[in-house]
Design a protein around this motif. Structure first.
Motif, mmCIF file in Angstrom:
data_model
loop_
_atom_site.group_PDB
_atom_site.id
_atom_site.type_symbol
_atom_site.label_atom_id
_atom_site.label_comp_id
_atom_site.label_asym_id
_atom_site.label_seq_id
_atom_site.Cartn_x
_atom_site.Cartn_y
_atom_site.Cartn_z
ATOM 1 N N MET A 1 6.334 -18.288 -10.617
ATOM 2 C CA MET A 1 6.220 -18.617 -9.462
ATOM 3 C C MET A 1 7.259 -17.987 -8.259
ATOM 4 O O MET A 1 8.217 -17.586 -8.685
ATOM 5 C CB MET A 1 6.448 -20.117 -8.980
ATOM 6 C CG MET A 1 6.093 -20.854 -7.887
ATOM 7 S SD MET A 1 5.758 -22.675 -8.045
ATOM 8 C CE MET A 1 7.442 -22.986 -8.621
ATOM 9 N N ARG A 2 6.726 -17.742 -6.965
ATOM 10 C CA ARG A 2 7.443 -16.775 -6.147
ATOM 11 C C ARG A 2 8.621 -17.421 -5.545
ATOM 12 O O ARG A 2 9.605 -16.905 -5.366
ATOM 13 C CB ARG A 2 6.409 -16.230 -5.461
ATOM 14 C CG ARG A 2 6.984 -15.092 -4.386
ATOM 15 C CD ARG A 2 6.068 -14.338 -3.770
ATOM 16 N NE ARG A 2 6.530 -13.128 -3.500
ATOM 17 C CZ ARG A 2 5.837 -12.236 -3.402
ATOM 18 N NH1 ARG A 2 4.559 -12.270 -3.674
ATOM 19 N NH2 ARG A 2 6.078 -10.806 -3.034
ATOM 20 N N HIS A 97 8.353 -12.039 -16.186
ATOM 21 C CA HIS A 97 7.598 -11.276 -15.003
ATOM 22 C C HIS A 97 8.552 -11.109 -13.812
ATOM 23 O O HIS A 97 9.991 -11.423 -14.261
ATOM 24 C CB HIS A 97 6.374 -11.927 -14.498
ATOM 25 C CG HIS A 97 6.656 -13.231 -14.024
ATOM 26 N ND1 HIS A 97 6.946 -14.206 -14.679
ATOM 27 C CD2 HIS A 97 6.475 -13.982 -12.749
ATOM 28 C CE1 HIS A 97 7.179 -15.319 -13.852
ATOM 29 N NE2 HIS A 97 6.804 -14.916 -12.674
ATOM 30 N N HIS A 99 9.179 -12.233 -10.387
ATOM 31 C CA HIS A 99 9.371 -13.278 -9.360
ATOM 32 C C HIS A 99 10.834 -13.597 -9.322
ATOM 33 O O HIS A 99 11.412 -13.780 -10.302
ATOM 34 C CB HIS A 99 8.290 -14.483 -9.589
ATOM 35 C CG HIS A 99 7.063 -14.057 -9.060
ATOM 36 N ND1 HIS A 99 5.840 -14.769 -9.632
ATOM 37 C CD2 HIS A 99 6.423 -13.152 -8.309
ATOM 38 C CE1 HIS A 99 4.686 -14.391 -8.937
ATOM 39 N NE2 HIS A 99 5.072 -13.269 -8.298
ATOM 40 N N HIS A 102 12.649 -16.227 -11.270
ATOM 41 C CA HIS A 102 12.682 -15.890 -12.839
ATOM 42 C C HIS A 102 13.759 -14.761 -13.033
ATOM 43 O O HIS A 102 14.159 -14.662 -14.100
ATOM 44 C CB HIS A 102 11.138 -15.435 -13.541
ATOM 45 C CG HIS A 102 10.178 -16.595 -13.368
ATOM 46 N ND1 HIS A 102 10.080 -17.496 -14.582
ATOM 47 C CD2 HIS A 102 9.510 -17.174 -12.382
ATOM 48 C CE1 HIS A 102 9.069 -18.314 -14.283
ATOM 49 N NE2 HIS A 102 8.773 -18.323 -13.118
ATOM 50 N N HIS A 175 -0.890 -13.548 -14.114
ATOM 51 C CA HIS A 175 0.011 -14.071 -13.243
ATOM 52 C C HIS A 175 0.486 -13.194 -12.393
ATOM 53 O O HIS A 175 0.346 -13.124 -11.082
ATOM 54 C CB HIS A 175 1.081 -15.000 -13.852
ATOM 55 C CG HIS A 175 2.067 -15.456 -12.637
ATOM 56 N ND1 HIS A 175 1.624 -16.290 -11.912
ATOM 57 C CD2 HIS A 175 3.233 -15.132 -12.641
ATOM 58 C CE1 HIS A 175 2.829 -16.717 -11.085
ATOM 59 N NE2 HIS A 175 3.956 -16.019 -11.569
ATOM 60 N N ASP A 194 4.968 -17.397 -16.478
ATOM 61 C CA ASP A 194 3.942 -18.194 -15.467
ATOM 62 C C ASP A 194 2.564 -18.009 -15.821
ATOM 63 O O ASP A 194 1.672 -18.190 -14.989
ATOM 64 C CB ASP A 194 4.328 -17.813 -14.129
ATOM 65 C CG ASP A 194 5.440 -18.306 -13.392
ATOM 66 O OD1 ASP A 194 6.028 -19.275 -14.119
ATOM 67 O OD2 ASP A 194 6.095 -18.237 -12.451
HETATM 68 ZN ZN ZN Z 1 5.793 -16.383 -11.160
#
Ligand code: ZN
Length: 309
Positions: A1-2, A97, A99, A102, A175, A194
């Motif tokens: 999630m961003r 990933h 974002h 994370h 994602h 994600d």
């Molecule tokens: Zn994410």
């Protein structure tokens, strides 16, 4: 999630208890809020909850491996949470990933680990983002990158550490275009990043190369081979197992089928005829992913989330 979401904040409120009596008697510096909570997932595998994406912790005979690191400001508390489990040095930091919720702690943790590992597209996007920053604020780039810039190319990296194996898998765009699933076969455990949202509707970040059909295919693939009894850390939501993953696959495939059954209709109209009551595990968020943005991205349109002017 961003972004830091209300879900993350709510979680933070839920887990605000101090980790130990020792921590209780120490004045907490403002940069080290005590928000982290540790849950044992499997033998030598833990999930650390805080604000942002779920963090995985693997403990081997002589080392620790961290999977994701939330935000820079939370790193002192995160390290304290790790130390409540093990005093072994953190050898590798894996990013599922790119974002910020994370990888935000990378810039601090790079000084404490041997290497940060991520998909090639995570490194590429971080380099582009960091070019916009003051040079003093840059850092934390993955040193070891697996896969190529073509996100459809599958990639795998096996880490052999103190006799334990950790498998990194990139199965395609989902994602984002740089997702990595982390498998810990000895613990029958997995961190899905994600690619797996539980509790809230999934976010597909089209601007970062995400793809709804790719996400569905990846989840279906994992669901087809994950062993019974496996434990799964989702990117967001509680630690769960194969049963929840199968439900998630069914949910995503139901959304996909609903889109195909209503060709040419706009996302709001398609969403209005879908029955969300059949899928109570996935809730919309008015400020992030709504049913309309989900059906929009599932139709190959839109960014996958609400964008306010
Ligand atoms: Zn994410």
């Amino acid at each position: 999630m961003r972004v830091l979401t209300a879900f993350g904040l709510a979680l933070a409120v839920c887990v605000a208890a101090p980790l130990s009596a020792h921590a209780k008697h120490r004045a907490a510096p403002p940069e080290a809020p005590k928000i982290h909570q540790v849950e044992k997932v499997a033998e030598n595998v833990y999930c650390i909850f805080g604000q942002g994406g779920n963090i995985g912790l693997i403990v081997t005979a002589k080392h620790a491996v961290l999977i994701d690191d939330q935000f820079e400001r939370l790193v002192p508390g995160l390290v304290e949470a790790v130390r409540s489990v093990t005093d072994k040095p953190i050898k590798y930091l894996v990013n599922t990933h790119g974002h910020p919720d994370h990888v935000g702690g990378n810039v601090v943790l790079e000084k404490q680990v041997s290497a940060i590992i991520a998909h090639a597209n995570v490194r590429k996007r971080m380099v582009t983002e960091q070019a916009k920053l003051d040079p003093a604020k840059r850092g934390g780039l993955p040193e070891l990158a697996l896969g190529s810039e073509d996100p459809t190319e599958r990639a795998r990296l096996n880490i052999h550490l103190d006799g334990a194996e950790i498998h990194l898998l990139h199965l395609g765009p989902g994602h984002t275009d740089g997702d990595v699933i982390v498998g810990i076969p000895s613990g029958l455990a997995m961190h899905m990043g994600d690619l797996f949202f539980l509790g809230m509707l999934p976010y597909i970040d089209v601007e970062s190369g995400g793809n709804f059909d790719g996400l569905v295919a990846q989840v279906a693939s994992v669901a087809s081979w994950i062993p019974d009894g496996a434990r799964i850390i989702p990117g967001h939501g509680p630690v769960c197992g194969k049963k929840e993953l199968l439900r998630y696959r069914d949910f995503l495939q139901a959304v996909q089928a609903h889109v195909k059954a209503h060709p040419g209709k706009d996302a709001a109209a398609v969403a209005a005829t879908f029955d969300p009551a059949a899928w109570p595990e996935w809730k919309p968020r008015a400020d992030f992913v709504t049913w309309e943005t989900l059906f929009s991205v599932a139709s190959g349109k839109g960014p996958g989330r609400v964008i306010r002017p």
